[in-house]
Design an enzyme around this catalytic site. Structure first.
Site, PDB file in Angstrom:
ATOM      1  N   GLN A   1      -6.280 -25.621  61.500  1.00  0.00           N
ATOM      2  CA  GLN A   1      -6.968 -24.354  61.772  1.00  0.00           C
ATOM      3  C   GLN A   1      -7.309 -24.223  63.268  1.00  0.00           C
ATOM      4  OE1 GLN A   1      -8.102 -21.008  60.595  1.00  0.00           O
ATOM      5  NE2 GLN A   1      -9.055 -22.081  58.872  1.00  0.00           N
TER       6      GLN A   1
ATOM      7  N   HIS B   1       2.493 -43.160  66.629  1.00  0.00           N
ATOM      8  CA  HIS B   1       1.525 -43.772  65.692  1.00  0.00           C
ATOM      9  C   HIS B   1       2.006 -45.080  65.070  1.00  0.00           C
ATOM     10  CE1 HIS B   1      -1.297 -40.559  66.090  1.00  0.00           C
ATOM     11  NE2 HIS B   1      -0.373 -39.668  65.782  1.00  0.00           N
TER      12      HIS B   1
ATOM     13  N   GLY C   1       3.084 -32.216  62.755  1.00  0.00           N
ATOM     14  CA  GLY C   1       2.380 -31.794  61.551  1.00  0.00           C
ATOM     15  C   GLY C   1       2.132 -33.018  60.685  1.00  0.00           C
TER      16      GLY C   1
ATOM     17  N   TRP D   1      -7.628 -32.501  57.902  1.00  0.00           N
ATOM     18  CA  TRP D   1      -6.349 -31.917  58.352  1.00  0.00           C
ATOM     19  C   TRP D   1      -6.371 -30.394  58.264  1.00  0.00           C
ATOM     20  CZ3 TRP D   1      -1.991 -33.148  60.912  1.00  0.00           C
ATOM     21  CH2 TRP D   1      -1.777 -34.504  61.196  1.00  0.00           C
TER      22      TRP D   1
ATOM     23  N   GLU E   1       2.488 -42.303  60.188  1.00  0.00           N
ATOM     24  CA  GLU E   1       1.087 -41.871  60.356  1.00  0.00           C
ATOM     25  C   GLU E   1       0.534 -41.630  58.946  1.00  0.00           C
ATOM     26  OE1 GLU E   1       0.558 -38.177  62.410  1.00  0.00           O
ATOM     27  OE2 GLU E   1      -1.561 -38.524  62.832  1.00  0.00           O
TER      28      GLU E   1
ATOM     29  N   PHE F   1      -5.788 -25.277  65.782  1.00  0.00           N
ATOM     30  CA  PHE F   1      -4.606 -24.922  66.589  1.00  0.00           C
ATOM     31  C   PHE F   1      -4.273 -23.443  66.460  1.00  0.00           C
ATOM     32  CE2 PHE F   1      -4.038 -29.490  66.458  1.00  0.00           C
ATOM     33  CZ  PHE F   1      -3.808 -29.724  67.802  1.00  0.00           C
TER      34      PHE F   1
ATOM     35  N   ASP G   1      -3.053 -38.364  71.847  1.00  0.00           N
ATOM     36  CA  ASP G   1      -2.633 -37.420  70.813  1.00  0.00           C
ATOM     37  C   ASP G   1      -3.173 -36.005  71.047  1.00  0.00           C
ATOM     38  OD1 ASP G   1      -1.071 -36.840  68.644  1.00  0.00           O
ATOM     39  OD2 ASP G   1      -2.413 -37.659  67.124  1.00  0.00           O
TER      40      ASP G   1
HETATM   41 ZN   LIG Z   1       0.883 -36.601  67.637  1.00  0.00          ZN
END
Ligand SMILES: [Zn+2]
Ligand SMILES: *[C@@H]1O[C@H](CO)[C@@H](O)[C@H](O)[C@H]1NC(C)=O
Ligand SMILES: *[C@@H]1O[C@H](CO)[C@@H](O)[C@H](O)[C@H]1NC(C)=O
Ligand SMILES: *[C@@H]1O[C@H](CO)[C@@H](O)[C@H](O)[C@H]1NC(C)=O
Ligand SMILES: *[C@@H]1O[C@H](CO)[C@@H](O)[C@H](O)[C@H]1NC(C)=O
Ligand SMILES: *[C@@H]1O[C@H](CO)[C@@H](O)[C@H](O)[C@H]1NC(C)=O
Length: 508
Positions: A206, A382, A324, A201, A357, A208, A439
């Site tokens: 990072q 999700h 997020g 994660w 998620e 993005f 996604d």
């Molecule tokens: Zn998503």
């Protein structure tokens, strides 16, 4: 003399015992008719289990079945491998190439800045004039387009024109590959690079931040989105609902900024242009998203903004969501005041919440699934944890709230490794309302929806899924979209035409 007679009695006994035993076993064998009926009952409950296939569809389904048997028997079964390792095998799969040609309907869960293959960002966008780069202490980079030398950023080296840098470095290919490495999670050894959810994660978020400097440059913002639609269109996707941050920092070369409304309008304009160029593409609707790390008052402002956007641009604005990592962000219940604002104002603002998620049970975040439903979410992003929540699951089915399954995302972000064990297998076996999406395809090195369809069809569905499954999933993507009933009807009619053509061309 004695021996044969003894032997005769003995054989007689044995035969009698065997006869009795055989009769017993025979009576104990469950009734094959009952068995067939129960199996039929199970099959009919699955996703696509009640879809009636035409003769040509059955032929194509049988062809897929045979191909799948071969794939399962082969030495490398892609769904059990990490996607980064599986990808070259998937690309060689005849099932995959059929899925690429298949009209898949809509992409309902894709994020704005992971739409376009990162190669294009590096090989095209960073080669444009005025592209600056700086290097951070933690081995990352930042980009910025600017007419003048930009002001320094904290934690980053002096800005250098990429043009200048490329003229200086010995090997430009090496540099470009390192830039690509900053924009994607792809690596040859994902197990070693990402030993935990925290690590993957961290790199994910990072990428993005690195991407942002390139794609929020206004001219790139437009082209990026057009190319994103092109990638979906090439993969036989006909409509998009985009989770979009609508950044308030889109900028021009002279440093001037645009606001969120500009981003929304630009998406609408670019999408209209794309539809004009490709009349069998239906367009885009936007789900405005903000980060779940924000606090209640900030999300209140965002909800107000969403309401105002919906008022001004009802055609393109579909609703609101929070993005997020759920496990480290705030729960929906924390945001309850902000999220009830529309109802308090007597306004309907559709929600499309990411929820469940997570693989941590019983945390506050694990309550998001139920809360999403209590806030009347239109779909659930999700829903990975849904099988652990029987009440939420029942509610979601009763309310017709579809779950957006994104298998490659769940695997890369380390919720599941072997996709045969993905919890959507349970949902598929029960015919729960589902759609398939990708996604963040670009960050995972994928494109379009076909890779995720492959994992669902071959891995999660196994030998149980057939052409009926694929047909229902494609139809679901339009049925559970935010389009109006009339638009849905038109969309389904257009999809059916494409589908019939696909079946004729591939059933031999
Ligand atoms: Zn998503
Ligand atoms: C980048 O792509 C655009 C089309 O999207 C093309 O017109 C342009 O020439 C390309 N630029 C470079 C530097 O490759
Ligand atoms: C640059 O490095 C790559 C390997 O990283 C190599 O394949 C390529 O030939 C090199 N190019 C030049 C111009 O040296
Ligand atoms: C990101 O780019 C920098 C600069 O080229 C490089 O040193 C670093 O290794 C790259 N990171 C990755 C993960 O590729
Ligand atoms: C929310 O965050 C903003 C920006 O960081 C801050 O100014 C504000 O005081 C915070 N509000 C609350 C209620 O914590
Ligand atoms: C959800 O929908 C129900 C029934 O339509 C309605 O009574 C309720 O106010 C809605 N709640 C929220 C938070 O939108």
């Amino acid at each position: 003399m004695a021996a044969p007679s003894f032997s005769g009695t003995s054989w007689g006994c044995l035969i009698l015992v065997l006869l009795l035993y055989w009769a017993h076993v025979c009576l104990g064998v469950p009734d094959p008719h009952v068995r067939a009926r129960l199996m039929q009952e199970e099959a009919s409950r699955r996703t696509g289990g009640r879809v009636l296939l035409t003769e040509s569809e059955q032929k194509l389904s049988e062809r897929l079945h045979k191909l799948k048997e071969q794939e399962i028997a082969g030495p490398q079964f892609p769904p059990m491998m990490h996607f980064f390792e599986a990808q070259p095998f998937i690309q060689r799969s005849p099932i995959f190439s059929l899925l690429q040609r298949m009209p898949k309907g809509a992409a309902l869960h894709v994020h704005d800045f992971s739409l376009v293959s990162v190669d294009w960002l590096v090989k095209n966008v960073t080669y444009r004039p005025y592209c600056y780069i700086c290097f951070t202490k933690d081995q990352s980079v930042r980009f910025l387009f600017s007419a003048q030398q930009p002001l320094p950023r904290p934690q980053c080296s002096t800005w250098t024109l990429l043009e200048t840098l490329r003229a200086k470095v010995g090997n430009v290919t090496d540099l470009d590959n390192s830039l690509i490495g900053n924009l994607t999670l792809f690596t040859a050894d994902p197990g070693a690079a990402y030993p935990s959810q925290d690590m993957v994660w961290k790199k994910f978020e990072q990428t993005f931040i690195v991407t942002l400097g390139l794609v929020t440059y206004a001219p790139v913002f437009k082209e990026y989105f057009y190319r994103g639609l092109q990638e979906l269109y090439m993969d036989n996707v006909m409509y998009l609902e985009l989770r979009a941050l609508l950044p308030k920092v889109t900028y021009e070369l002279d440093g001037s900024m645009h606001d969120r409304f500009w981003s929304l309008r630009t998406y609408q304009e670019v999408s209209r242009q794309f539809v004009a160029d490709h009349p069998d593409f239906l367009g885009t609707r936007i789900i405005f998203t903000v980060h779940r790390g924000l606090n209640d008052s900030q999300v209140k402002e965002a909800v107000k903004m969403a309401i105002s956007m919906q008022k001004t641009y009802p055609e393109v604005m579909a609703g609101f969501d929070l993005v997020g990592r759920e496990d480290s962000g705030r729960s929906l219940w924390y945001f309850r005041e902000a999220l009830s604002l529309p109802v308090d104002l007597g306004i309907t603002l559709p929600y499309f919440f990411h929820a469940g998620e997570t693989d941590l049970q019983g945390t506050e975040v694990d309550g998001n699934l139920l809360d999403a439903l209590l806030f009347n979410t239109s779909r659930i992003g999700h829903g990975f944890a849904l099988p652990h929540h029987p009440v939420a699951k029942e509610l979601s089915r009763k309310m017709g709230v579809a779950i957006e399954i994104c298998p490659i995302s769940n695997q890369v972000l380390k919720l599941v490794s072997d996709l045969r064990n993905h919890p959507a297998a349970v949902l598929m076996s029960e015919g729960h309302p589902l759609v398939i999406s990708s996604d963040d395809p670009a960050v995972f090195g994928a494109t379009g929806l076909s890779y995720d369809f492959y994992e669902v069809f071959v891995g999660i569905g196994g030998m149980s899924s057939n052409l009926g499954t694929l047909k229902e999933l494609a139809i679901n993507s339009l049925r559970y979209s935010s389009l109006s009933p009339q638009q849905k009807e038109e969309a389904l009619a257009l999809w059916q035409k494409k589908w019939d053509k696909f079946v004729v061309e591939n059933s031999q």
